[in-house]
Motif scaffolding. Structure first.
Motif, PDB file in Angstrom:
ATOM      1  N   VAL A  29       7.412   4.412  -1.736  1.00  0.00           N
ATOM      2  CA  VAL A  29       5.962   4.251  -1.913  1.00  0.00           C
ATOM      3  C   VAL A  29       5.512   2.825  -1.596  1.00  0.00           C
ATOM      4  O   VAL A  29       4.468   2.627  -0.980  1.00  0.00           O
ATOM      5  N   PHE A  30       6.319   1.849  -2.001  1.00  0.00           N
ATOM      6  CA  PHE A  30       5.897   0.443  -1.891  1.00  0.00           C
ATOM      7  C   PHE A  30       6.698  -0.317  -0.835  1.00  0.00           C
ATOM      8  O   PHE A  30       7.882  -0.040  -0.608  1.00  0.00           O
ATOM      9  N   ASP A  31       6.021  -1.304  -0.236  1.00  0.00           N
ATOM     10  CA  ASP A  31       6.669  -2.253   0.658  1.00  0.00           C
ATOM     11  C   ASP A  31       6.160  -3.638   0.246  1.00  0.00           C
ATOM     12  O   ASP A  31       4.955  -3.908   0.365  1.00  0.00           O
ATOM     13  N   ASN A  32       7.043  -4.460  -0.285  1.00  0.00           N
ATOM     14  CA  ASN A  32       6.641  -5.783  -0.788  1.00  0.00           C
ATOM     15  C   ASN A  32       5.476  -5.710  -1.771  1.00  0.00           C
ATOM     16  O   ASN A  32       4.518  -6.489  -1.678  1.00  0.00           O
ATOM     17  N   GLY A  33       5.534  -4.735  -2.647  1.00  0.00           N
ATOM     18  CA  GLY A  33       4.526  -4.641  -3.693  1.00  0.00           C
ATOM     19  C   GLY A  33       3.230  -3.959  -3.290  1.00  0.00           C
ATOM     20  O   GLY A  33       2.356  -3.738  -4.123  1.00  0.00           O
ATOM     21  N   GLN A  34       3.105  -3.624  -2.010  1.00  0.00           N
ATOM     22  CA  GLN A  34       1.898  -2.934  -1.541  1.00  0.00           C
ATOM     23  C   GLN A  34       2.241  -1.481  -1.200  1.00  0.00           C
ATOM     24  O   GLN A  34       3.349  -1.209  -0.722  1.00  0.00           O
ATOM     25  N   VAL A  35       1.278  -0.600  -1.420  1.00  0.00           N
ATOM     26  CA  VAL A  35       1.492   0.803  -1.034  1.00  0.00           C
ATOM     27  C   VAL A  35       1.645   0.855   0.481  1.00  0.00           C
ATOM     28  O   VAL A  35       0.878   0.221   1.221  1.00  0.00           O
ATOM     29  N   ARG A  36       2.655   1.563   0.937  1.00  0.00           N
ATOM     30  CA  ARG A  36       2.893   1.663   2.385  1.00  0.00           C
ATOM     31  C   ARG A  36       1.665   2.240   3.075  1.00  0.00           C
ATOM     32  O   ARG A  36       0.956   3.075   2.498  1.00  0.00           O
TER      33      ARG A  36
END
Lengths: 90, 250
Positions: free
Chosen positions: A46-53
């Motif tokens: 779901v996340f990439d570096n704390g952001q939603v993909r």
């Protein structure tokens, strides 16, 4: 009562096949963190570096959280949170 | 859209059941007869969309689909046949559609959509139905739909789930607003039943018919999420992304 997170079919391998996971939390971020505590493998999906993909949308009931307060959107017991990934035809 | 060509007696007889729909009628049928629709690809979803549009009396279909029929197509690609294994998919699709509706004009393109051919193919159509399995194809059609101001019915599926929305430039978000990025892990082959691709295809065909004939209420600014595993159908809201690289400044 709890917050119900709907898991899309392509991600259910990470939730032991569960289509709905009930969690607690006061924001979308907290609810998704609680999901990640139960099922750690889903967090990376779901996340990439704390952001939603960017090919995944998160809905609170029928509203896209991007048009609410994003991950800080408040949630309450009984809310339905949905993870909606991009899929295609064929 | 033009509606110059009148219906023949044969067409009136063929389409009378749908012309009994009071807000569609003969006027709606004439609009379908004079309409052109691009469908890409014409497999499990697109083939069924094309079949229902042919049945409904669309005047012209532009179909884009490369390759030859394989065994693994036959659980869902209803325009393909066992006898056609190893032969051109697009020719099989054209033959089956013409068997159903010999009046239909088919522009059969034995290619998948690319950024190179999308401008030309979209230019020939009044409406697009996006049924492609790869996001590069979907985004190429989306970009041209926005540039050429053509509506696009967007349908997708995975396993027993389906997604459907109707995108109208200037009125709704575009596909890039909804999904700004190509999902890197997405593959052309994925689990699905033919009944799932067929279900979303029937809904998409009805969206196309409503838009072309200008009746009913198309699924604008919302996405239908259908889960055939437990038969839940719900809709979520969509919004235009102001900084969308495709439609943001249009």
């Amino acid at each position: 009562m709890a917050i119900r997170i709907h898991i899309p079919t392509p991600m259910r391998q990470h939730t032991d096949g569960n289509a709905v996971v009930e969690v607690s939390g006061e924001t979308i971020q907290a609810a998704l963190d609680a999901l990640g505590e139960k099922y750690p493998a889903i967090t990376q999906r779901v996340f990439d570096n704390g952001q939603v993909r960017r090919f995944i949308n998160i809905y609170l009931n029928d509203e896209d959280i991007r048009y609410l307060d994003n991950l800080e959107t408040a949630v309450k017991d009984g809310d339905e949170v949905s993870i909606i990934p991009a899929v295609a035809g064929g | 859209m033009p509606s110059e060509m009148p219906l023949t007696e044969e067409e009136r007889a063929t389409y009378e059941w749908q012309m009994w729909v009071s807000d569609f009628g003969e006027q709606g049928q004439r609009k379908l007869k004079n309409a052109s629709v691009l469908v890409s690809r014409c497999g499990g979803v697109g083939g069924t969309v094309a079949y229902y549009l042919a049945a409904a009396g669309i005047g012209r279909l532009i179909l884009a689909h490369a390759g030859n029929v394989k065994h693994s197509d036959l659980n869902r690609q209803l325009l393909m046949t066992h006898a056609g294994l190893g032969q051109s998919r697009i020719e099989s699709a054209k033959r089956r559609l013409k068997e159903l509706n010999p009046r239909l004009e088919v522009v059969a393109v034995a290619e998948n959509i690319t950024p190179a051919n999308a401008p030309r193919l979209v230019a020939q159509a009044d409406l697009i139905v996006d049924c492609a399995p790869l996001f590069d194809e979907r985004f190429a059609m989306n970009e041209q739909a926005v540039k050429q101001k053509k509506p696009m019915v967007d349908c997708a599926m995975f396993e027993l789930e389906a997604q459907l929305t109707t995108l109208v430039p200037g009125k709704t978000p575009c596909l890039r607003c909804i999904y700004p990025q190509n999902p890197p892990a997405w593959k052309r082959q994925f689990p699905v039943f033919g009944a799932v691709s067929g279900a979303v295809a029937c809904l998409a065909a009805m969206e196309a018919i409503k838009l072309l004939a200008e009746f009913g209420k198309p699924l604008l600014n919302e996405m239908l999420l259908a889960n055939l595993r437990d038969m839940t159908f719900r809709r979520v809201k969509l919004a235009k992304k102001p900084d969308c690289p495709v439609c943001g400044k249009r």
